[in-house]
Design a protein around this motif. Structure first.
Motif, PDB file in Angstrom:
ATOM      1  N   THR A 125      24.736  46.013  34.895  1.00 59.03           N
ATOM      2  CA  THR A 125      24.652  47.349  34.325  1.00 59.03           C
ATOM      3  C   THR A 125      24.309  47.255  32.843  1.00 59.03           C
ATOM      4  O   THR A 125      24.386  46.176  32.240  1.00 59.03           O
ATOM      5  N   ASP A 126      23.978  48.387  32.252  1.00 55.68           N
ATOM      6  CA  ASP A 126      23.703  48.396  30.811  1.00 55.68           C
ATOM      7  C   ASP A 126      24.900  47.921  29.993  1.00 55.68           C
ATOM      8  O   ASP A 126      24.727  47.119  29.060  1.00 55.68           O
TER       9      ASP A 126
ATOM     10  N   LEU B  30      25.163  44.127  30.353  1.00 54.54           N
ATOM     11  CA  LEU B  30      24.091  43.483  29.587  1.00 54.54           C
ATOM     12  C   LEU B  30      24.399  43.528  28.093  1.00 54.54           C
ATOM     13  O   LEU B  30      24.204  42.536  27.379  1.00 54.54           O
ATOM     14  N   ALA B  31      24.890  44.664  27.614  1.00 54.68           N
ATOM     15  CA  ALA B  31      25.207  44.800  26.188  1.00 54.68           C
ATOM     16  C   ALA B  31      26.280  43.811  25.766  1.00 54.68           C
ATOM     17  O   ALA B  31      26.192  43.171  24.704  1.00 54.68           O
TER      18      ALA B  31
ATOM     19  N   LYS C   3      24.885  40.153  25.825  1.00 53.04           N
ATOM     20  CA  LYS C   3      24.026  39.910  24.659  1.00 53.04           C
ATOM     21  C   LYS C   3      24.871  39.431  23.483  1.00 53.04           C
ATOM     22  O   LYS C   3      24.493  38.498  22.762  1.00 53.04           O
TER      23      LYS C   3
ATOM     24  N   THR D  48      16.096  44.912  27.915  1.00 54.22           N
ATOM     25  CA  THR D  48      16.504  46.094  28.665  1.00 54.22           C
ATOM     26  C   THR D  48      16.898  45.702  30.089  1.00 54.22           C
ATOM     27  O   THR D  48      16.568  44.607  30.564  1.00 54.22           O
ATOM     28  N   LEU D  49      17.576  46.612  30.770  1.00 58.57           N
ATOM     29  CA  LEU D  49      17.966  46.360  32.146  1.00 58.57           C
ATOM     30  C   LEU D  49      16.737  46.163  33.035  1.00 58.57           C
ATOM     31  O   LEU D  49      16.739  45.322  33.944  1.00 58.57           O
TER      32      LEU D  49
ATOM     33  N   PHE E  68      30.579  49.140  23.881  1.00 62.36           N
ATOM     34  CA  PHE E  68      30.308  49.165  25.320  1.00 62.36           C
ATOM     35  C   PHE E  68      31.620  49.018  26.075  1.00 62.36           C
ATOM     36  O   PHE E  68      32.633  48.609  25.509  1.00 62.36           O
TER      37      PHE E  68
END
Length: 945
Positions: A147-148, A151-152, A155, A204-205, A476
């Motif tokens: 999911t976003d 991923l955030a 990172k 990005t996703l 997030f």
């Protein structure tokens, strides 16, 4: 270029290693059986059976690394390595990491290179089906769970890894500068595997899903299973779990493409963390397995390794510009690059270093390399080869490497043949072809404000330095569950497979004896590979030094490797290398250690050399001065390395500045400078005695042969009375305080949090270690990792542990965190400590018991593990089956006992809170932690005790 094996094929790799010299009379034979088959969807599967321990290693390797990334999206392959551990449709949150803890695995791990990404771990063999189920989930049932927010968060974890390994480390940007100039912008090796902070942030996703769907397909992956398992059963399991994953788009091979240096390029960088100037020269060479690569490996080793090396003789001995020269040929799938690196002494002009490099090359051109030196290097390669195959995982790695990059798991045979085929003419030929008169990249990394030391005519290198900005990162919530339509399967994959038959754990047979001179001997016979490993531990080390002679143990150990009464330093080194052996002598806080690794056939000759080094040191004055210079250089480098600063300062805070245990084992620049060779001889005469020594031996040698081999050492090494100091446990602080060491512009803050706890002999020591598993000792199963890394993305890694010896011990939490969340990170650690006992659950205890009991199947697999076992027995007087005793402690542990131990040993209000980082932005904020005004300790004196 290679024949594709698509049918089941059973092969045996027979290795015949040894010197190709006409005078060579012995060869060592070694076999690795493997079976390879391919599923209809293109998945390559390689099996290797090894019955020596009840364990299996499972490795899944995708033929994708940073070379397959797009410009502007660098770091994707490595980011994926992280993502694939987090979750999958059928394993759920925590994925393989939680499973690994429950089954007693080695800890699921992975690595990314330019050309491949692998995922691996070793588990008790009853968990084989669980691992195959989990690995299949990576390929077929993973991508929907990203999911976003996930991923955030990841990172931030990867960016922290970059800060830790590159941005906050001396000379960390060297590879970036070299590769940007060695490879054209459109070359896939132009960027770093870890990528750039900007590219990672821009991912990005949609980018993630595109990357996965292109490269993580069965026809681009190799699965290796190695260890103790039933082949037919494993074959059926692989087909069950992997067969229905669809084949992906065909992956075309990339063609080899060398780096290009049309004109010599000179670049400089003022390094915030460097205290010494460093010059690195880089030439483009050839890709892996190309014939010239083997000769280049020999060339670099001959030129720079050891006392016979031209670079050592010119730069170290004659010119006295540095303590060592590093040179290696790095080969990858598409290209190679040869590096020559010299970290010079303080204030040395790198133009002088470059001139000396020219002199060393001229010396090589005039003298060449002899057949004897070539044979010596090949002997070391043989021993190294066997060491790489000493575990089931090591064999698995090698089989996967050859399968992917040579299209043949049996390429080991050709690999060895090419190593042995190198001639002295080949070595000179590749020198002339790739080095002599050829253009290169020259990087000068110099301390801040010392630009004059860089090579003349150098241009400023483009290095991206991150600014420290409070609150710069996005927020997030990585705990949010993804919503998706489940990927279909022909059976219910949400049901975790059962365990297989429980492994039978056999504690290795340990033998013990004592020689008449007092030397105690402990051994384990093991014939898996034709190697013998040993360590000789002589109690004392730094503990018996006086405060005005700090560093004398370290230098004494060093000089014992630099020649004997009958052999010059060069002759001793050559004698060791001719056997393909490794012998090292070094000092620790508590002892002097002699370690050795040798082929069984060369054990007797290796032992003779150890005896000579131990009993007849040369005390070479020239080597003594070189060793002093090298040690002072190491101390100087530690002054700017945040991790070294933290380690040294933490010891002072634990023990107090006047305790010998608080001192750097290297000594100080002042004490080392004043030491004389007479001081070393005095230390040797008083403290190197069999009366305080223990020998541990593991390998392909019987007890009777070992004891017989020690008769001469028993006679020649006379015992003397050695008085070891009586040490006490340092008191824990009565209240917490924050100590801050300022490293201006640090990109991370290094944390060391803890106190003096208890010795390893304390009855609470192992129970407390059990208690710590869920706190910070269990990797991804631990709360510290789950909260600070997985929950917040503050760090790349955090751990806690109890560490102890017979006299004392410590409890420590350590991490490197993003600079702008220094307060937030320490506050979260404080909260976790305060709540740990009351939040500890039955599930936490079940996870702990599952790991600590089941992992015993792996407890004795490697020679290193067996040596550690012997050392525990000899040091603490434990029985050979102490692992079983510990297993009983774990089985009987209750939640209430864990809570009581937590209350006793995890009080956050009675700890040292050390932070090494950027004071101007972070020190004042730490007052909010609630432990008063932070104390600046850059004078390194520490508080009075």
């Amino acid at each position: 270029m290679f024949k594709k094996l698509s049918l089941v094929a059973l092969s045996t790799i027979i290795i015949s290693c040894g010197s190709p010299s006409p005078n060579s009379s012995t060869k060592a034979d070694f076999s690795v059986d493997y079976e390879k088959f391919e599923l209809d969807n293109g998945l390559d599967v390689v099996f290797h059976v090894d019955r020596s321990d009840p364990v299996v290693a499972v490795a899944l390797t995708a033929h994708v690394g940073s070379a397959r990334e797009k410009e502007g999206r660098t770091g994707f392959a490595h980011l994926f390595e992280h993502l694939l551990f987090l979750e999958s449709e059928n394993l759920g949150k925590g994925g393989l990491d939680k499973l690994s803890a429950r089954v007693g695995g080695s800890g699921a791990n992975g690595s990314t290179s330019r050309d491949r990404t692998n995922y691996f771990q070793t588990v008790p063999n009853d968990a084989l089906e669980k691992m195959i189920w989990a690995e299949a989930d990576k390929l077929g049932w993973f991508i929907n769970t990203v999911t976003d927010p996930v991923l955030a968060k990841e990172k931030q974890v990867v960016k922290n890894e970059k800060r830790q390994g590159v941005d906050n480390r001396p000379y960390g940007h060297t590879s970036y500068v070299i590769d940007k100039n060695l490879y054209p912008a459109d070359h896939p090796y132009n960027w770093q595997v870890i990528g750039s902070l900007e590219d990672l942030q821009n991912a990005t996703l949609a980018d993630v899903k595109e990357f996965f769907n292109r490269w993580y397909v069965p026809n681009n992956v190799t699965l290796v299973v190695s260890g103790d398992f039933d082949v037919d059963q494993a074959k059926a399991l692989v087909k069950k779990y992997f067969d229905e994953i669809p084949r992906g788009e065909e992956v075309a091979p990339l063609s080899p493409r060398s780096g290009v240096v049309e004109n010599t390029i000179k670049l400089y960088h003022e390094d915030n963390f460097a205290r010494l100037p460093e010059l690195t020269l880089t030439w483009p060479t050839v890709e892996q397995y190309q014939a010239d690569a083997y000769a280049l490996d020999v060339l670099t080793q001959y030129l720079a390794s050891g006392k016979k090396a031209p670079f050592y003789q010119v730069l170290v001995e004659d010119k006295k510009l540095t303590s060592r020269v590093s040179m290696y040929n790095r080969t990858s799938e598409l290209a190679g690059q040869l590096h020559l690196s010299v970290r010079a002494y303080a204030d040395t002009d790198l133009d002088d270093v470059q001139a000396a490099i020219g002199d060393a090359f001229a010396k090589f051109e005039a003298e060449g390399i002899s057949q004897k030196d070539l044979d010596r290097i090949k002997a070391g390669q043989e021993t190294g080869f066997y060491n790489s195959l000493s575990s089931v995982l090591g064999k698995g790695f090698q089989l996967a490497q050859y399968n992917i990059f040579a299209n043949d798991p049996g390429y080991i045979q050709k690999d060895i043949e090419q190593i042995l085929a190198v001639s002295t003419d080949d070595v000179m030929r590749v020198y002339n072809k790739y080095i002599k008169g050829k253009n290169y990249i020259a990087t000068s990394f110099v301390p801040q404000g010392q630009l004059a030391l860089a090579l003349e005519g150098s241009d400023k290198a483009e290095v991206v330095e991150e600014a420290i900005v409070q609150g710069a990162e996005e927020t997030f919530d990585a705990s949010i569950q993804a919503e998706y339509e489940r990927t279909p399967s022909s059976f219910d994959r949400t049901v975790e497979p059962p365990y297989g038959k429980a492994p039978e754990i056999t504690v290795p047979k340990v033998y013990e004896t004592s020689l008449s001179n007092g030397l105690k001997v402990y051994g384990i016979e093991n014939d898996e590979v034709p190697l013998v490993q040993l360590n000789l531990v002589i109690d004392g080390g730094q503990l018996v030094e006086s405060m005005d002679k700090l560093g004398v143990a370290n230098l004494t150990a060093d000089l014992m490797t630099k020649g004997t009464a009958n052999k010059t330093p060069e002759e001793l080194e050559e004698a060791i290398e001719q056997l393909g052996a490794r012998i090292n002598i070094f000092a620790t806080k508590e002892n002097i250690r002699v370690s050795a690794n040798t082929l069984t056939k060369n054990y007797a000759a290796t032992l003779d050399l150890i005896e000579e080094m131990l009993l007849e040191p040369r005390w070479d004055e020239k080597e003594f001065e070189l060793a002093k210079q090298s040690t002072i250089s190491q101390i100087r480098q530690q002054e700017a390395n945040p991790n070294a600063i933290a380690a040294n300062a933490y010891q002072i805070l634990i023990y107090g500045k006047d305790d010998i245990r608080a001192q750097n084992t290297l000594g100080t620049m002042e004490t080392v400078e004043q030491l004389t060779i007479a001081d070393l001889k005095n230390y040797y005469a008083n403290y190197i005695s069999p009366s305080v020594a223990k020998l541990h031996v593991v390998g392909d040698i019987s007890e009777s042969d070992l004891v017989a081999s020690l008769s001469e050492l028993n006679t020649a090494w006379e015992a003397k009375a050695v008085q070891l100091p009586e040490l006490s446990q340092p008191a824990a602080p009565s209240e917490s305080k924050v100590y801050f060491y300022d490293v201006p512009n640090a990109k991370q803050s290094v944390l060391n949090i803890g106190y003096g706890a208890m010795p390893a002999t304390d009855e609470d020591y192992y129970p407390a270690t059990v208690m710590n598993y869920i706190l910070g000792g269990g990797g991804f199963a631990s709360q510290l990792t789950q909260e600070l890394r997985e929950g917040k993305g503050y760090t790349y890694g955090i751990r806690s542990n109890f560490s102890g010896n017979k006299a004392d011990g410590t409890f420590t939490i350590s991490s490197g965190v993003r600079t702008n969340v220094t307060l937030e990170s320490t506050a979260l650690v404080k909260e976790i400590l305060a709540d740990y006992g009351k939040n500890y659950s039955d599930q936490d205890l079940a996870t702990t018991k599952g790991y600590l009991i089941k992992s015993n199947a792996r407890a004795f697999e490697t020679a290193g593990a067996k040596l550690s076992m012997l050392e525990n027995i000899s040091e603490f007087g434990w029985s050979p089956d102490y692992v079983k005793d510990r297993e009983a402690i774990v089985r009987d542990m209750t939640v209430e006992e864990i809570q009581a131990l937590s209350k006793k040993y995890l009080d956050p209000s009675k700890m040292i809170w050390l932070v090494v980082g950027d004071a101007k932005t972070q020190k004042a904020r730490l007052k909010q932690l609630g432990f008063g005004e932070p104390v600046l300790i850059n004078d390194m004196t520490g508080p009075e005790k």
